[in-house]
Motif scaffolding. Structure first.
Motif, PDB file in Angstrom:
ATOM      1  N   GLN A   9      43.806  32.976  80.979  1.00  0.00           N
ATOM      2  CA  GLN A   9      44.824  32.241  81.087  1.00  0.00           C
ATOM      3  C   GLN A   9      44.868  30.958  80.421  1.00  0.00           C
ATOM      4  N   PHE A  10      43.358  30.133  80.092  1.00  0.00           N
ATOM      5  CA  PHE A  10      43.211  28.946  79.697  1.00  0.00           C
ATOM      6  C   PHE A  10      42.660  29.186  78.349  1.00  0.00           C
ATOM      7  N   LEU A  11      42.816  28.563  77.182  1.00  0.00           N
ATOM      8  CA  LEU A  11      42.416  28.305  76.082  1.00  0.00           C
ATOM      9  C   LEU A  11      41.626  27.085  76.145  1.00  0.00           C
ATOM     10  N   PRO A  12      40.197  27.032  76.212  1.00  0.00           N
ATOM     11  CA  PRO A  12      39.657  25.697  76.103  1.00  0.00           C
ATOM     12  C   PRO A  12      39.475  25.179  74.522  1.00  0.00           C
ATOM     13  N   ILE A  13      39.931  24.010  74.332  1.00  0.00           N
ATOM     14  CA  ILE A  13      39.852  23.361  73.085  1.00  0.00           C
ATOM     15  C   ILE A  13      38.541  22.555  73.045  1.00  0.00           C
ATOM     16  N   ASP A  14      37.447  23.463  72.549  1.00  0.00           N
ATOM     17  CA  ASP A  14      36.319  22.880  72.739  1.00  0.00           C
ATOM     18  C   ASP A  14      35.684  22.514  71.320  1.00  0.00           C
ATOM     19  N   SER A  15      35.011  21.229  71.052  1.00  0.00           N
ATOM     20  CA  SER A  15      34.614  20.826  69.782  1.00  0.00           C
ATOM     21  C   SER A  15      33.496  21.756  69.394  1.00  0.00           C
ATOM     22  N   ARG A  16      32.568  22.299  70.053  1.00  0.00           N
ATOM     23  CA  ARG A  16      31.679  23.125  69.747  1.00  0.00           C
ATOM     24  C   ARG A  16      32.098  24.272  68.923  1.00  0.00           C
ATOM     25  N   PHE A  17      33.368  24.828  68.982  1.00  0.00           N
ATOM     26  CA  PHE A  17      33.798  25.942  68.513  1.00  0.00           C
ATOM     27  C   PHE A  17      34.786  25.587  67.205  1.00  0.00           C
ATOM     28  N   ASP A  18      35.360  24.642  67.541  1.00  0.00           N
ATOM     29  CA  ASP A  18      36.382  24.427  66.388  1.00  0.00           C
ATOM     30  C   ASP A  18      37.262  23.172  66.484  1.00  0.00           C
ATOM     31  N   LYS A  19      37.817  22.555  65.475  1.00  0.00           N
ATOM     32  CA  LYS A  19      38.396  21.619  65.669  1.00  0.00           C
ATOM     33  C   LYS A  19      39.690  21.445  64.890  1.00  0.00           C
ATOM     34  N   ALA A  20      40.825  21.492  65.739  1.00  0.00           N
ATOM     35  CA  ALA A  20      42.144  21.887  65.140  1.00  0.00           C
ATOM     36  C   ALA A  20      42.622  20.712  64.222  1.00  0.00           C
ATOM     37  N   ASN A  21      41.683  20.193  63.269  1.00  0.00           N
ATOM     38  CA  ASN A  21      42.254  19.009  62.423  1.00  0.00           C
ATOM     39  C   ASN A  21      42.847  19.517  61.358  1.00  0.00           C
ATOM     40  N   SER A  22      44.284  20.071  61.555  1.00  0.00           N
ATOM     41  CA  SER A  22      45.259  20.335  60.552  1.00  0.00           C
ATOM     42  C   SER A  22      46.514  20.374  61.165  1.00  0.00           C
ATOM     43  N   TRP A  23      47.526  20.100  60.275  1.00  0.00           N
ATOM     44  CA  TRP A  23      48.746  20.065  61.096  1.00  0.00           C
ATOM     45  C   TRP A  23      49.369  21.506  61.243  1.00  0.00           C
ATOM     46  N   HIS A  24      49.728  21.778  62.755  1.00  0.00           N
ATOM     47  CA  HIS A  24      50.259  22.914  62.772  1.00  0.00           C
ATOM     48  C   HIS A  24      50.959  23.337  64.072  1.00  0.00           C
ATOM     49  N   THR A  25      51.987  24.148  64.196  1.00  0.00           N
ATOM     50  CA  THR A  25      52.559  24.566  65.415  1.00  0.00           C
ATOM     51  C   THR A  25      51.829  25.759  65.816  1.00  0.00           C
ATOM     52  N   ASP A  26      51.525  25.792  67.207  1.00  0.00           N
ATOM     53  CA  ASP A  26      50.650  26.889  67.561  1.00  0.00           C
ATOM     54  C   ASP A  26      51.241  28.295  67.579  1.00  0.00           C
ATOM     55  N   VAL A  27      50.175  29.184  67.119  1.00  0.00           N
ATOM     56  CA  VAL A  27      50.587  30.500  67.177  1.00  0.00           C
ATOM     57  C   VAL A  27      51.770  31.089  66.311  1.00  0.00           C
ATOM     58  N   THR A  28      52.273  30.410  65.148  1.00  0.00           N
ATOM     59  CA  THR A  28      53.264  30.853  64.591  1.00  0.00           C
ATOM     60  C   THR A  28      53.003  32.222  63.703  1.00  0.00           C
ATOM     61  N   PHE A  29      51.826  32.672  63.855  1.00  0.00           N
ATOM     62  CA  PHE A  29      51.837  34.059  63.226  1.00  0.00           C
ATOM     63  C   PHE A  29      51.971  35.193  63.812  1.00  0.00           C
ATOM     64  N   VAL A  30      52.796  34.866  65.261  1.00  0.00           N
ATOM     65  CA  VAL A  30      53.323  36.082  65.930  1.00  0.00           C
ATOM     66  C   VAL A  30      54.699  35.852  65.946  1.00  0.00           C
ATOM     67  N   ASP A  31      55.485  36.919  66.353  1.00  0.00           N
ATOM     68  CA  ASP A  31      57.042  36.553  66.398  1.00  0.00           C
ATOM     69  C   ASP A  31      57.588  35.789  67.397  1.00  0.00           C
ATOM     70  N   ARG A  32      56.927  35.851  68.478  1.00  0.00           N
ATOM     71  CA  ARG A  32      57.390  35.049  69.786  1.00  0.00           C
ATOM     72  C   ARG A  32      56.569  33.823  69.776  1.00  0.00           C
ATOM     73  N   ILE A  33      57.110  32.754  69.226  1.00  0.00           N
ATOM     74  CA  ILE A  33      56.465  31.523  69.019  1.00  0.00           C
ATOM     75  C   ILE A  33      56.537  30.722  70.492  1.00  0.00           C
ATOM     76  N   PRO A  34      55.592  30.333  71.023  1.00  0.00           N
ATOM     77  CA  PRO A  34      55.237  29.784  72.277  1.00  0.00           C
ATOM     78  C   PRO A  34      56.259  28.562  72.511  1.00  0.00           C
ATOM     79  N   LYS A  35      56.979  28.607  73.573  1.00  0.00           N
ATOM     80  CA  LYS A  35      57.809  27.314  73.949  1.00  0.00           C
ATOM     81  C   LYS A  35      57.168  26.043  74.141  1.00  0.00           C
ATOM     82  N   ALA A  36      56.062  26.131  74.853  1.00  0.00           N
ATOM     83  CA  ALA A  36      55.380  24.797  74.962  1.00  0.00           C
ATOM     84  C   ALA A  36      53.845  24.839  75.369  1.00  0.00           C
ATOM     85  N   SER A  37      53.421  23.882  75.417  1.00  0.00           N
ATOM     86  CA  SER A  37      51.809  23.831  75.593  1.00  0.00           C
ATOM     87  C   SER A  37      51.631  22.852  76.457  1.00  0.00           C
ATOM     88  N   ILE A  38      50.547  22.961  77.386  1.00  0.00           N
ATOM     89  CA  ILE A  38      50.124  22.035  78.493  1.00  0.00           C
ATOM     90  C   ILE A  38      48.617  21.607  78.151  1.00  0.00           C
TER      91      ILE A  38
END
Length: 307
Positions: free
Chosen positions: A81-110
């Motif tokens: 259920q939770f995705l850890p945004i953990d600097s040991r694995f990745d740094k999302a240092n690029s402009w993006h909207t989450d998970v747009t590579f699937v057809d059902r783009i998420p409403k929101a993130s917390i």
């Protein structure tokens, strides 16, 4: 509405802080409705001093606002259920909207702060609704009939490594998992927001190319449109503190986690709300080309607000 709930506007085009709400105590339907209204208006909202909020409370807050997805379509080893945004694995240092590579783009993130570096580590959001509204008429005419191919092969974690940097074993494992299942979807560049009815730009660095254009033309047009989205006046930058929670409308924003904290540790926990399949201004839906996202997320289409 509880008299203690206050929405404090933070920027002309994007961002607000919501005060007077204790998320750990639970959110009733009326308060959830007020929070959702603030989200639609301000695109990203922040809650300070939520120190008593734990994973269960964050999940309960998500369920009060919508239907949670699984953590990620491909990254499944770090929790359901939770995705850890953990600097040991990745740094999302690029402009993006989450998970747009699937057809059902998420409403929101917390996103909830767990561990923060002593300096840096801010996150910036941009408003894709105002970016569309400020396009000159010739560009509007172009993008309203333009579609793009989005794919998880274009992972933001690999696009912006420091020159000469060697990925760690943990980073390699994460990136291998990110592309372990291949997804490719065609989305309209201009979608109609399912709740507000507003037109928004759907871009970000999961785009591979624009339909009908070659690689060079796609890159040129992508950079032109992205510059409109990420103009500083169209953004808000948040300096995290422990106890902070951010909630953003993934259908009307892009975001960028600023990797300016050296090798310090940074972790935030993300839970995502299911969304709909985008529709362009002519009523045409996004088209999955490769990959089945049904195990990742339901399709949840909200009732549009009256115009």
């Amino acid at each position: 509405m509880p008299t203690s709930l206050r929405v404090v506007k933070l920027g002309a085009r994007i961002g607000a802080r919501i005060d007077g709400v204790d998320l750990a105590a639970g959110v009733d339907p009326h308060t959830a409705s007020q929070i959702n209204a603030a989200l639609l208006e301000h695109k990203v909202v922040f809650f300070r001093d939520q120190h008593d909020l734990d994973d269960d409370g964050q999940l309960a807050f998500a369920q009060a606002l919508g239907t949670p997805t699984t953590a990620h379509p491909t990254v499944t080893s770090r929790g359901r259920q939770f995705l850890p945004i953990d600097s040991r694995f990745d740094k999302a240092n690029s402009w993006h909207t989450d998970v747009t590579f699937v057809d059902r783009i998420p409403k929101a993130s917390i996103l909830r702060a767990i561990a923060l570096p002593p300096y840096g580590g801010t996150t910036t959001w941009a408003n894709t609704e105002t970016a569309y509204e400020q396009l000159p008429p010739p560009l509007r005419a172009l993008v309203e009939n333009l579609w793009a191919v989005h794919t998880n092969q274009y992972d933001y974690a690999t696009l912006h490594d420091e020159p000469g940097a060697t990925p760690t074993d943990e980073q390699r494992a994460y990136r291998d998992e990110f592309v372990s299942d291949y997804y490719e979807t065609e989305h309209p560049v201009v979608r109609v927001h399912p709740e507000t009815g507003k037109r928004v730009l759907l871009l970000g660095h999961f785009i591979k190319r624009f339909v009908g254009l070659g690689a060079t033309e796609s890159a040129t047009l992508f950079n032109l449109l992205q510059a409109r989205v990420t103009k500083l006046e169209n953004t808000i930058r948040w300096s995290w503190q422990l106890g902070d929670v951010a909630l953003w409308d993934n259908r009307a924003t892009q975001h960028y986690a600023v990797a300016d904290y050296d090798d310090q540790y940074r972790r935030l926990n993300r839970i995502t709300l299911a969304g709909d399949i985008p529709v362009d201004i002519h009523g045409r839906h996004s088209r999955p080309i490769v990959g089945d996202a049904s195990t990742y997320s339901e399709v949840v289409t909200p009732i549009a607000l009256a115009s």
